[in-house]
Write a protein that holds these residues in place. Structure first.
Motif, PDB file in Angstrom:
ATOM      1  N   LEU A 172      44.489  36.436  39.096  1.00 32.69           N
ATOM      2  CA  LEU A 172      43.458  36.171  38.085  1.00 32.69           C
ATOM      3  C   LEU A 172      43.991  35.180  37.051  1.00 32.69           C
ATOM      4  N   PHE A 173      45.250  35.331  36.713  1.00 32.79           N
ATOM      5  CA  PHE A 173      45.871  34.412  35.754  1.00 32.79           C
ATOM      6  C   PHE A 173      45.818  32.974  36.290  1.00 32.79           C
ATOM      7  N   HIS A 174      46.221  32.791  37.577  1.00 32.36           N
ATOM      8  CA  HIS A 174      46.196  31.447  38.172  1.00 32.36           C
ATOM      9  C   HIS A 174      44.773  30.887  38.174  1.00 32.36           C
ATOM     10  N   TYR A 175      43.809  31.765  38.459  1.00 31.53           N
ATOM     11  CA  TYR A 175      42.410  31.345  38.503  1.00 31.53           C
ATOM     12  C   TYR A 175      41.964  30.844  37.124  1.00 31.53           C
ATOM     13  N   VAL A 176      42.275  31.642  36.084  1.00 28.18           N
ATOM     14  CA  VAL A 176      41.859  31.276  34.721  1.00 28.18           C
ATOM     15  C   VAL A 176      42.533  29.969  34.299  1.00 28.18           C
ATOM     16  N   GLU A 177      43.830  29.847  34.628  1.00 24.40           N
ATOM     17  CA  GLU A 177      44.561  28.612  34.292  1.00 24.40           C
ATOM     18  C   GLU A 177      43.880  27.399  34.917  1.00 24.40           C
ATOM     19  N   PHE A 178      43.507  27.547  36.212  1.00 22.93           N
ATOM     20  CA  PHE A 178      42.863  26.436  36.917  1.00 22.93           C
ATOM     21  C   PHE A 178      41.561  26.048  36.222  1.00 22.93           C
ATOM     22  N   LEU A 220      48.377  37.001  30.683  1.00 25.40           N
ATOM     23  CA  LEU A 220      49.197  37.765  31.619  1.00 25.40           C
ATOM     24  C   LEU A 220      50.257  38.553  30.863  1.00 25.40           C
ATOM     25  N   PRO A 221      50.293  39.879  31.053  1.00 28.15           N
ATOM     26  CA  PRO A 221      51.272  40.664  30.303  1.00 28.15           C
ATOM     27  C   PRO A 221      52.707  40.507  30.812  1.00 28.15           C
ATOM     28  N   GLY A 222      52.899  40.137  32.060  1.00 31.40           N
ATOM     29  CA  GLY A 222      54.272  40.065  32.590  1.00 31.40           C
ATOM     30  C   GLY A 222      54.451  38.848  33.468  1.00 31.40           C
ATOM     31  N   PRO A 223      55.572  38.772  34.216  1.00 27.98           N
ATOM     32  CA  PRO A 223      55.795  37.623  35.100  1.00 27.98           C
ATOM     33  C   PRO A 223      54.739  37.574  36.201  1.00 27.98           C
ATOM     34  N   LYS A 256      33.841  34.956  27.628  1.00 27.94           N
ATOM     35  CA  LYS A 256      34.872  35.278  26.627  1.00 27.94           C
ATOM     36  C   LYS A 256      36.014  36.135  27.208  1.00 27.94           C
ATOM     37  N   GLU A 257      35.632  37.156  28.011  1.00 31.75           N
ATOM     38  CA  GLU A 257      36.688  38.065  28.488  1.00 31.75           C
ATOM     39  C   GLU A 257      37.687  37.344  29.397  1.00 31.75           C
ATOM     40  N   LEU A 258      37.226  36.292  30.108  1.00 35.67           N
ATOM     41  CA  LEU A 258      38.156  35.536  30.957  1.00 35.67           C
ATOM     42  C   LEU A 258      38.929  34.521  30.120  1.00 35.67           C
ATOM     43  N   ILE A 301      33.257  32.531  39.255  1.00 37.64           N
ATOM     44  CA  ILE A 301      33.309  33.209  37.947  1.00 37.64           C
ATOM     45  C   ILE A 301      32.844  34.665  38.066  1.00 37.64           C
ATOM     46  N   GLY A 302      31.800  34.874  38.863  1.00 37.17           N
ATOM     47  CA  GLY A 302      31.285  36.241  39.047  1.00 37.17           C
ATOM     48  C   GLY A 302      32.361  37.145  39.636  1.00 37.17           C
ATOM     49  N   LYS A 303      33.063  36.622  40.636  1.00 38.72           N
ATOM     50  CA  LYS A 303      34.109  37.408  41.293  1.00 38.72           C
ATOM     51  C   LYS A 303      35.262  37.696  40.320  1.00 38.72           C
ATOM     52  N   ALA A 304      35.603  36.676  39.509  1.00 36.48           N
ATOM     53  CA  ALA A 304      36.706  36.844  38.553  1.00 36.48           C
ATOM     54  C   ALA A 304      36.349  37.900  37.507  1.00 36.48           C
ATOM     55  N   ARG A 305      35.088  37.899  37.078  1.00 35.18           N
ATOM     56  CA  ARG A 305      34.663  38.911  36.088  1.00 35.18           C
ATOM     57  C   ARG A 305      34.735  40.301  36.698  1.00 35.18           C
ATOM     58  N   MET A 306      34.299  40.367  37.967  1.00 40.56           N
ATOM     59  CA  MET A 306      34.336  41.670  38.640  1.00 40.56           C
ATOM     60  C   MET A 306      35.787  42.144  38.764  1.00 40.56           C
TER      61      MET A 306
END
Ligand SMILES: Cc1cc2nc3c(=O)[nH]c(=O)nc-3n(C[C@H](O)[C@H](O)[C@H](O)COP(=O)(O)O)c2cc1C
Length: 326
Positions: free
Chosen positions: A108-114, A131-134, A124-126, A75-80
């Motif tokens: 990051l999108f795949h990470y959040v989905e997982f 994802l804005p695009g493909p 909250k920010e995660l 989570i720390g890495k994803a926030r960074m």
């Protein structure tokens, strides 16, 4: 000391002194380039920020491929990563199509989905990240049989038959083949998937003539060269003291893949050293308009095989001399 011995000693000492001065100057030149172009601890150009994004995103991507996965990891890495992505968007709004940015945002999108699938409570920010695009990045499953089968192409034949050719037929090398070889070379591994390898295809006859005139090892060539490749590496993707040699190690790996790919596609090649002092390096940079953050590794002469090709044997050392078992 005898007069002749003294004269010899003095001349030898002077030669060494001069040589060491030139070596020190060349190292200082490299040091200056590394300090100037490598990724700084924060901020930097779009390329430098992209390298930082790619390294952090890749850390998450490879963790996603680990077995078993620990819900809540990273989570720390994803926030960074998200913070750096926002910083990139603010400072480079016109470079949002950049490869590293697109890849990192996809990972990051795949990470959040997982994490959402695992029911992990995310900051909250995660949680609100979309994802804005493909999407890019993520993981995939490759079957053992499929990998073994694919690797069973005849590498032994390719490796044992590759040979430096210094006299080509008059048949030109197509740009399609060069593109195909570069595409295959992209599969070369790189630290944190930062992909530093770069290639310049020199196809303009006047430029080829000028560059060949500057190559220290071109004298053994029996014919002119149809096209030249310049193998390079981007210094901007590396950072800190520990990575100071990686343009050469990773760039070299990329260039070797390129060489094999060219041979695989039926193109005859010879590596041409670029063992030059900074002044000559600057001259070629001017002629070929090389990006200032790219290090030049060496050139590769391209052509087609003649019906019969006389080559140097270039015998290899026995395995026992180069394999150390501890
Ligand atoms: C970094 C590098 C620089 C080289 N520079 C030259 C060169 O300037 N001129 C040349 O004729 N061959 C050059 N070569 C080719 C080597 O002489 C050749 O690879 C070696 O003798 C082994 O022979 P092979 O490639 O036929 O197996 C270079 C090879 C490498 C890897």
């Amino acid at each position: 000391m005898e007069m002749r011995t003294l004269k010899h000693w003095l001349s030898d000492t002077f030669t060494r002194f001069r040589l060491h001065r030139v070596i020190r100057r060349a190292f200082r030149h490299d040091l200056g380039r590394y300090i100037r172009f490598s990724t700084p601890p924060s901020g930097g150009s779009a390329e430098q920020q992209g390298a930082r994004l790619a390294a952090i995103a890749h850390g998450l991507e490879k963790s996603l491929a680990m077995n078993p996965l620990r819900p809540g990891f990273g989570i720390g890495k994803a926030r960074m990563l998200l913070r750096l992505l926002r910083g990139y968007e603010a400072s480079c709004p016109d470079r949002l199509d950049q490869f590293e940015y697109q890849l990192s945002i996809g990972i990051l999108f795949h990470y959040v989905e997982f994490q959402k699938k695992c029911g992990t409570a995310l900051p909250k920010e995660l949680e609100t990240f979309t994802l804005p695009g493909p999407g890019h990045g993520g993981t995939t499953v490759r079957k053992c049989g499929e990998l073994l089968e694919a690797a069973r192409g005849d590498f032994r034949k390719l490796a044992e038959s590759r040979v430096s050719i210094r006299d080509f037929s008059s048949e030109p090398v197509s740009m399609e083949a060069i593109r195909d070889a570069v595409s295959l070379a992209r599969r070369t591994p790189s630290s944190c998937n930062r992909q530093p390898g770069r290639v310049y295809a020199v196809i303009d006859p006047e430029r080829i003539r000028k560059v060949c005139g500057l190559l220290p090892g071109f004298h053994a060539f029996g014919s002119s060269v149809d096209k030249l490749l310049l193998a390079a590496a981007d210094t901007r993707v590396f950072s800190e003291a520990g990575e100071r040699h990686q343009m050469w190690t990773e760039g070299g790996m990329f260039a070797m893949s390129l060489l094999y790919a060219l041979n695989y596609l039926g193109i005859a090649t010879c590596v041409l050293n670029w063992s030059v002092v900074p002044e000559r390096d600057a001259e070629v940079r001017r002629i070929l308009e090389i990006d200032e953050a790219h290090e030049i590794l060496f050139f590769i002469a391209l052509g087609h095989f003649k019906e019969e090709n006389k080559v140097a044997l270039s015998e290899r050392r026995p395995v026992e001399e180069i394999l150390f078992i501890r």
